[in-house]
Structures are given as C-alpha cells and as structure tokens.
Design an enzyme around this catalytic site. Structure first.
Site, PDB file in Angstrom:
ATOM      1  N   GLY A   1      14.810  73.272 -34.130  1.00  0.00           N
ATOM      2  CA  GLY A   1      16.108  73.946 -34.074  1.00  0.00           C
ATOM      3  C   GLY A   1      16.428  74.477 -32.690  1.00  0.00           C
ATOM      4  O   GLY A   1      15.856  74.022 -31.701  1.00  0.00           O
TER       5      GLY A   1
ATOM      6  N   LEU B   1      19.246  73.906 -31.273  1.00  0.00           N
ATOM      7  CA  LEU B   1      19.580  72.555 -30.811  1.00  0.00           C
ATOM      8  C   LEU B   1      20.314  72.550 -29.477  1.00  0.00           C
ATOM      9  O   LEU B   1      21.117  73.430 -29.189  1.00  0.00           O
ATOM     10  CB  LEU B   1      20.452  71.852 -31.859  1.00  0.00           C
ATOM     11  CG  LEU B   1      19.804  71.662 -33.233  1.00  0.00           C
ATOM     12  CD1 LEU B   1      20.771  70.920 -34.160  1.00  0.00           C
ATOM     13  CD2 LEU B   1      18.476  70.907 -33.133  1.00  0.00           C
TER      14      LEU B   1
ATOM     15  N   GLY C   1      19.523  67.590 -25.676  1.00  0.00           N
ATOM     16  CA  GLY C   1      18.333  66.728 -25.779  1.00  0.00           C
ATOM     17  C   GLY C   1      18.123  66.293 -27.222  1.00  0.00           C
ATOM     18  O   GLY C   1      17.950  65.104 -27.515  1.00  0.00           O
ATOM     19  N   HIS C   2      18.164  67.251 -28.144  1.00  0.00           N
ATOM     20  CA  HIS C   2      18.014  66.922 -29.565  1.00  0.00           C
ATOM     21  C   HIS C   2      19.131  65.987 -30.023  1.00  0.00           C
ATOM     22  O   HIS C   2      18.900  65.051 -30.789  1.00  0.00           O
ATOM     23  CB  HIS C   2      18.103  68.199 -30.421  1.00  0.00           C
ATOM     24  CG  HIS C   2      17.043  69.222 -30.148  1.00  0.00           C
ATOM     25  ND1 HIS C   2      17.327  70.465 -29.629  1.00  0.00           N
ATOM     26  CD2 HIS C   2      15.697  69.200 -30.335  1.00  0.00           C
ATOM     27  CE1 HIS C   2      16.202  71.173 -29.531  1.00  0.00           C
ATOM     28  NE2 HIS C   2      15.202  70.427 -29.939  1.00  0.00           N
TER      29      HIS C   2
ATOM     30  N   ASP D   1       8.498  65.916 -24.021  1.00  0.00           N
ATOM     31  CA  ASP D   1       7.169  66.337 -24.474  1.00  0.00           C
ATOM     32  C   ASP D   1       6.292  65.090 -24.485  1.00  0.00           C
ATOM     33  O   ASP D   1       5.964  64.540 -25.536  1.00  0.00           O
ATOM     34  CB  ASP D   1       7.279  66.973 -25.858  1.00  0.00           C
ATOM     35  CG  ASP D   1       8.150  68.217 -25.812  1.00  0.00           C
ATOM     36  OD1 ASP D   1       7.654  69.273 -25.407  1.00  0.00           O
ATOM     37  OD2 ASP D   1       9.351  68.126 -26.124  1.00  0.00           O
TER      38      ASP D   1
ATOM     39  N   VAL E   1      16.738  64.618 -21.429  1.00  0.00           N
ATOM     40  CA  VAL E   1      18.096  65.012 -21.038  1.00  0.00           C
ATOM     41  C   VAL E   1      17.993  66.242 -20.134  1.00  0.00           C
ATOM     42  O   VAL E   1      17.249  67.182 -20.428  1.00  0.00           O
ATOM     43  CB  VAL E   1      18.969  65.321 -22.274  1.00  0.00           C
ATOM     44  CG1 VAL E   1      20.379  65.736 -21.842  1.00  0.00           C
ATOM     45  CG2 VAL E   1      19.027  64.119 -23.195  1.00  0.00           C
TER      46      VAL E   1
ATOM     47  N   LEU F   1      16.380  70.077 -20.334  1.00  0.00           N
ATOM     48  CA  LEU F   1      16.816  70.959 -21.419  1.00  0.00           C
ATOM     49  C   LEU F   1      15.618  71.321 -22.293  1.00  0.00           C
ATOM     50  O   LEU F   1      14.764  70.479 -22.563  1.00  0.00           O
ATOM     51  CB  LEU F   1      17.863  70.263 -22.294  1.00  0.00           C
ATOM     52  CG  LEU F   1      19.186  69.864 -21.662  1.00  0.00           C
ATOM     53  CD1 LEU F   1      20.189  69.507 -22.753  1.00  0.00           C
ATOM     54  CD2 LEU F   1      19.750  70.986 -20.817  1.00  0.00           C
TER      55      LEU F   1
ATOM     56  N   SER G   1      14.674  74.402 -25.590  1.00  0.00           N
ATOM     57  CA  SER G   1      15.096  75.599 -26.332  1.00  0.00           C
ATOM     58  C   SER G   1      14.562  76.842 -25.634  1.00  0.00           C
ATOM     59  O   SER G   1      15.150  77.915 -25.706  1.00  0.00           O
ATOM     60  CB  SER G   1      14.576  75.540 -27.764  1.00  0.00           C
ATOM     61  OG  SER G   1      15.002  74.344 -28.375  1.00  0.00           O
TER      62      SER G   1
HETATM   63  P1  AMP Z   1      11.571  70.794 -30.320  1.00  0.00           P
HETATM   64  O1  AMP Z   1      12.709  71.296 -31.122  1.00  0.00           O
HETATM   65  O2  AMP Z   1      11.387  71.480 -29.005  1.00  0.00           O
HETATM   66  O3  AMP Z   1      10.289  70.680 -31.127  1.00  0.00           O
HETATM   67  O4  AMP Z   1      11.930  69.293 -29.921  1.00  0.00           O
HETATM   68  C1  AMP Z   1      12.283  68.356 -30.909  1.00  0.00           C
HETATM   69  C2  AMP Z   1      12.372  67.002 -30.260  1.00  0.00           C
HETATM   70  O5  AMP Z   1      13.343  67.027 -29.224  1.00  0.00           O
HETATM   71  C3  AMP Z   1      11.049  66.552 -29.617  1.00  0.00           C
HETATM   72  O6  AMP Z   1      10.872  65.167 -29.855  1.00  0.00           O
HETATM   73  C4  AMP Z   1      11.297  66.838 -28.164  1.00  0.00           C
HETATM   74  O7  AMP Z   1      10.528  66.027 -27.301  1.00  0.00           O
HETATM   75  C5  AMP Z   1      12.773  66.515 -28.036  1.00  0.00           C
HETATM   76  N1  AMP Z   1      13.359  67.137 -26.863  1.00  0.00           N
HETATM   77  C6  AMP Z   1      13.250  68.435 -26.461  1.00  0.00           C
HETATM   78  N2  AMP Z   1      13.883  68.616 -25.285  1.00  0.00           N
HETATM   79  C7  AMP Z   1      14.394  67.417 -24.924  1.00  0.00           C
HETATM   80  C8  AMP Z   1      15.141  66.944 -23.810  1.00  0.00           C
HETATM   81  N3  AMP Z   1      15.507  67.740 -22.809  1.00  0.00           N
HETATM   82  N4  AMP Z   1      15.492  65.642 -23.776  1.00  0.00           N
HETATM   83  C9  AMP Z   1      15.130  64.801 -24.778  1.00  0.00           C
HETATM   84  N5  AMP Z   1      14.424  65.177 -25.856  1.00  0.00           N
HETATM   85  C10 AMP Z   1      14.067  66.466 -25.930  1.00  0.00           C
END
Ligand code: AMP
Length: 289
Positions: free
Chosen positions: A31, A33, A36-37, A150, A176, A184, A186
């Site tokens: 979340g 969001l 990137g998400h 990640d 992103v 980006l 969270s």
């Molecule tokens: P998280 O909510 O941080 O667990 O991320 C959920 C998904 O979004 C994971 O696969 C992350 O690698 C991806 N994600 C987080 N930040 C970015 C970003 N800046 N660009 C692309 N994917 C991202």
C-alpha cells in the site's frame, strides 16, 4: 472493482476467472501506493486479462527495530488509485486472516539472501518469501509483477518460483523515478525536504558509476570507489554499494548485465536503489507530472 478480504473469496474469484479462460495478473504491495506500484498494474494488464492487487503490510518482513508500526497506511486513497487504474480486484486481507497464529514454518531464501539487504536485515527475505508464497496460493495468478527497485527481492521471488515449481510467471518491471532521479518509494514520505535532497545521493552515485563505466572504466574496485565518493554526501550514511550479477554475487568483470546496488540511511530512513549498467538510469521511466 471488487474488494476482497477473505481468502476463500479470493480463491473463488480467481477460479471463476480461470474457468472463463481469463488470465490473472497479480501485483502484491504494502500500500501507500505511488506511480511505481501503478506501473506494475499497467504491466500486469499488458500480460493478463484481469489484475489483482493486494495490500498487506507484512509484519513478518520487518525486523524488531524497523518501521512496521509507522509504515504509511491509507486504504481510502489506495482504493481510489487502484480503481482509477482499473485494478479488477483489490485483495486486502487483515493481519489475523494472513497469520491466525504466528507461522512456525517459513521459507528459507537460501544463500542469495545472505548478502546486501539480507546482511542488513537478516529475517527480511524469509518474511517476504513466506508472504509472497501465501499470497500466490490465495490469488493463484498466471503472472505476478514485481519492481526492479527491490532487485534482490525480485531475484529471490524468481528463484523461489523456479525452485519450488510455483505455476506462475514472474515479471520484473523497471524502477519508476522522480524527474530528479529519486526512486519512488513509500518510505520517501518519511523524508523532510532537506533529507529528500540528501537522498538524491543514491541515484547520483549510480549515475556516476554508470558514467565512468560508459567512458571505459571497467575495474569493479575503481567503479565502487567512485560510487562511494558520491554516496557519502552530507546527511547520508552509506551502507553498501556493490557491483553484482543476477545471483547477487560480486563481479570480477563488469558487463552490460552488471547491476550496481546501493543502500544508505538518510536520517532514520533506509533507502535502496540500483541500476543495470547496460540499461542505464536513463531507461527508467519517470513519474507523469
Ligand atoms: P512495496 O509496497 O514497497 O512492498 O512494493 C510493492 C511492489 O512495488 C514491489 O514489487 C516493489 O519492488 C515495487 N516497487 C516499489 N517501488 C517501485 C518503483 N519506484 N518502481 C517500480 N516498482 C516499485
């Protein structure tokens, strides 16, 4: 958009899709969001007919001194964003649904999880792989999309899916960035304006290594030194900068496929970033302003 909280309902929804011969794409998130998400959702939509997004802040992947309690949560905002980006189904299980009891069986992520993020966060990847495995059993997707942001996580998920024969494809989508290069995250919400400026040291360090490599510098030690010099900016506590292959092993020879991974603390906030040298930072998409 459907919103589901129960595991049985999630599985039933997915099975109905399958009987209709619709492919299900899955984007797991915690979340808060951001673009990137949302790009992962777009990628999932290219690869599947329906897109499930999950939102679950997974306690298992946070260490005891980490930011689980203060991790940003805003389901109302996330729901609106998911809806606007045509997520077909939002899966939001609560803590008790995911872990009715403390799980005594957890996935062992193996040697790829002992370095880099795994060295700094020893229980992190066991927590990540355990929740990803559980979520995949609930959503039963045809394809799951992860962010390259990640990098170690994405490679470990790929490895888990291959080693344990999960019946799904794993897609890894580029990072992103903000227009100034900041990846980006969270966790960027924790940064003060000054810290946000300091945080640019991560992408600058990657850019510096990329620039030196493109201008013919091929020695990993020299490239590492150049990157570290930029990373050690005021307000930044560097944790590591490493040149690795897809198995997260340090490289002796730098190639197009070499990945430069970086982690640093800015105040209390731990940030990570990476670049695949052959692609370059310039290939990563930026937010739409
Ligand atoms: P998280 O909510 O941080 O667990 O991320 C959920 C998904 O979004 C994971 O696969 C992350 O690698 C991806 N994600 C987080 N930040 C970015 C970003 N800046 N660009 C692309 N994917 C991202």
């Amino acid at each position: 958009m459907h919103e589901i909280t129960a595991i049985s309902e999630m599985r039933a929804w997915s099975r109905v899709a399958r009987t209709r011969e619709l492919r299900v794409g899955f984007v797991p998130t915690m979340g808060a969001l951001h673009d990137g998400h949302l790009r992962l959702v777009e990628r999932a939509r290219e690869l599947a007919d329906l897109v499930v997004m999950s939102i679950f802040v997974n306690p298992l992947q946070f260490g005891p001194t980490e930011d689980f309690a203060r991790y940003p949560r805003d389901l109302d905002r996330d729901r609106d964003l998911a809806q606007a980006h045509e997520v077909s189904c939002l899966f939001v299980p609560d803590g008790l649904t995911m872990y009715p009891a403390e799980p005594s069986v957890r996935l062992d992520p193996g040697p790829m999880a002992t370095s880099l993020e795994g060295a700094a966060r020893p229980t992190h990847f066991a927590g990540v792989l355990t929740v990803v495995a559980k979520l995949c059993h609930m959503v039963e997707p045809d394809v799951a999309v992860f962010g390259r942001k990640d990098f170690q996580q994405a490679m470990l998920v790929r490895r888990m899916v291959a080693d344990l024969d999960f019946p799904l494809a794993v897609e890894v989508a580029p990072t992103v960035r903000e227009l100034d290069g900041l990846a980006l995250s969270s966790r960027n919400a924790y940064l003060s304006p000054d810290q946000r400026r300091s945080a640019l040291a991560l992408s600058r360090a990657l850019r510096e290594v990329e620039k030196a490599w493109r201008s013919g510098q091929a020695g990993p030690a020299v490239l590492h030194k150049k990157g570290m010099e930029v990373l050690a900016a005021p307000g930044v506590e560097p944790e590591y900068l490493a040149l690795v292959d897809e198995e997260l092993k340090p490289v002796d020879r730098v190639t197009q496929k070499t990945i430069v991974v970086v982690a640093a603390r800015v105040g209390r906030t731990r940030l990570i970033d990476n670049v695949v040298l052959g692609d370059g930072l310039g290939a990563d998409p930026t937010i739409r302003s």
